[in-house]
Motif scaffolding. Structure first.
Motif, short mmCIF file in Angstrom:
data_model
loop_
_atom_site.label_atom_id
_atom_site.label_comp_id
_atom_site.label_asym_id
_atom_site.label_seq_id
_atom_site.Cartn_x
_atom_site.Cartn_y
_atom_site.Cartn_z
N PHE A 8 0.82 -1.07 0.12
CA PHE A 8 -0.10 -0.03 0.09
C PHE A 8 1.11 1.10 0.06
O PHE A 8 1.89 1.17 0.64
CB PHE A 8 -0.88 0.10 1.28
N THR A 9 0.74 2.16 -0.78
CA THR A 9 1.62 3.65 -0.96
C THR A 9 0.31 4.83 -0.63
O THR A 9 -0.85 4.47 -1.05
CB THR A 9 1.85 3.57 -2.22
N GLN A 10 1.18 5.61 -0.22
CA GLN A 10 0.22 6.94 -0.02
C GLN A 10 1.42 8.11 0.08
O GLN A 10 2.50 7.84 0.76
CB GLN A 10 -0.55 6.83 1.23
N PHE A 18 6.96 9.84 0.80
CA PHE A 18 6.02 8.97 0.23
C PHE A 18 6.08 7.59 0.93
O PHE A 18 7.39 7.31 1.28
CB PHE A 18 6.54 8.61 -1.27
N THR A 19 4.96 7.14 1.42
CA THR A 19 4.81 6.17 2.54
C THR A 19 4.71 4.72 2.00
O THR A 19 3.73 4.77 1.18
CB THR A 19 4.23 6.40 3.40
N THR A 43 17.34 -0.01 0.12
CA THR A 43 17.15 -1.47 0.37
C THR A 43 16.81 -1.49 1.84
O THR A 43 17.85 -1.86 2.76
CB THR A 43 18.50 -2.08 0.15
N PRO A 44 15.62 -1.27 2.16
CA PRO A 44 15.07 -1.17 3.68
C PRO A 44 14.95 -2.40 4.48
O PRO A 44 15.48 -2.45 5.54
CB PRO A 44 13.72 -0.38 3.50
N ASP A 45 14.58 -3.23 3.95
CA ASP A 45 14.14 -4.72 4.42
C ASP A 45 13.33 -4.74 5.82
O ASP A 45 13.65 -5.05 6.62
CB ASP A 45 15.55 -5.43 4.87
N THR A 46 12.14 -3.59 5.52
CA THR A 46 11.40 -3.43 6.65
C THR A 46 9.96 -3.52 5.96
O THR A 46 9.71 -3.64 4.61
CB THR A 46 11.65 -2.06 7.36
N LEU A 47 9.06 -3.51 6.78
CA LEU A 47 7.57 -3.62 6.58
C LEU A 47 7.23 -1.98 6.06
O LEU A 47 6.12 -1.98 5.38
CB LEU A 47 6.69 -4.24 7.58
N THR A 73 5.12 -1.99 -9.57
CA THR A 73 5.48 -0.77 -10.05
C THR A 73 4.07 0.06 -9.90
O THR A 73 3.38 -0.19 -10.21
CB THR A 73 5.94 -0.99 -11.52
N VAL A 74 4.36 1.18 -9.13
CA VAL A 74 3.29 2.16 -9.21
C VAL A 74 3.64 3.69 -9.77
O VAL A 74 4.90 4.14 -9.59
CB VAL A 74 2.68 2.45 -7.87
#
Length: 79
Positions: A8-10, A18-19, A43-47, A73-74
């Motif tokens: 989910f993006t917002q 951008f979250t 490269t965060p490797d988080t949720l 891709t968004v």
């Protein structure tokens, strides 16, 4: 493999940040401009990931979000 329901993006359009939220660990986030040039790579490797768009000019960008099970891709509009 494409993932869709797990990411989910917002907000969109975005002004500064951008979250991205996912039910599985996000392994990479790559932001591309309309010319196909990569302008951000994380490269965060988080949720949950917050990407800083404040240094980017207004326009259309593509965000490629990858997890271990696939990618999505968004389109992102920067105001």
């Amino acid at each position: 493999m494409t993932i869709s329901s797990d990411v989910f993006t917002q907000p969109n359009p975005v002004t500064s940040t951008f979250t991205i939220n996912s039910q599985e660990a996000i392994t990479s986030v790559a932001i591309f401009n309309v010319l196909g040039q990569q302008v951000i790579n994380e490269t965060p490797d988080t949720l949950n990931v917050v990407v800083d768009f404040s240094n980017l000019t207004a326009g259309l960008y593509m965000a490629n979000i990858a997890t271990q099970n696939g990618s999505k891709t968004v389109k992102v509009i920067k105001k």
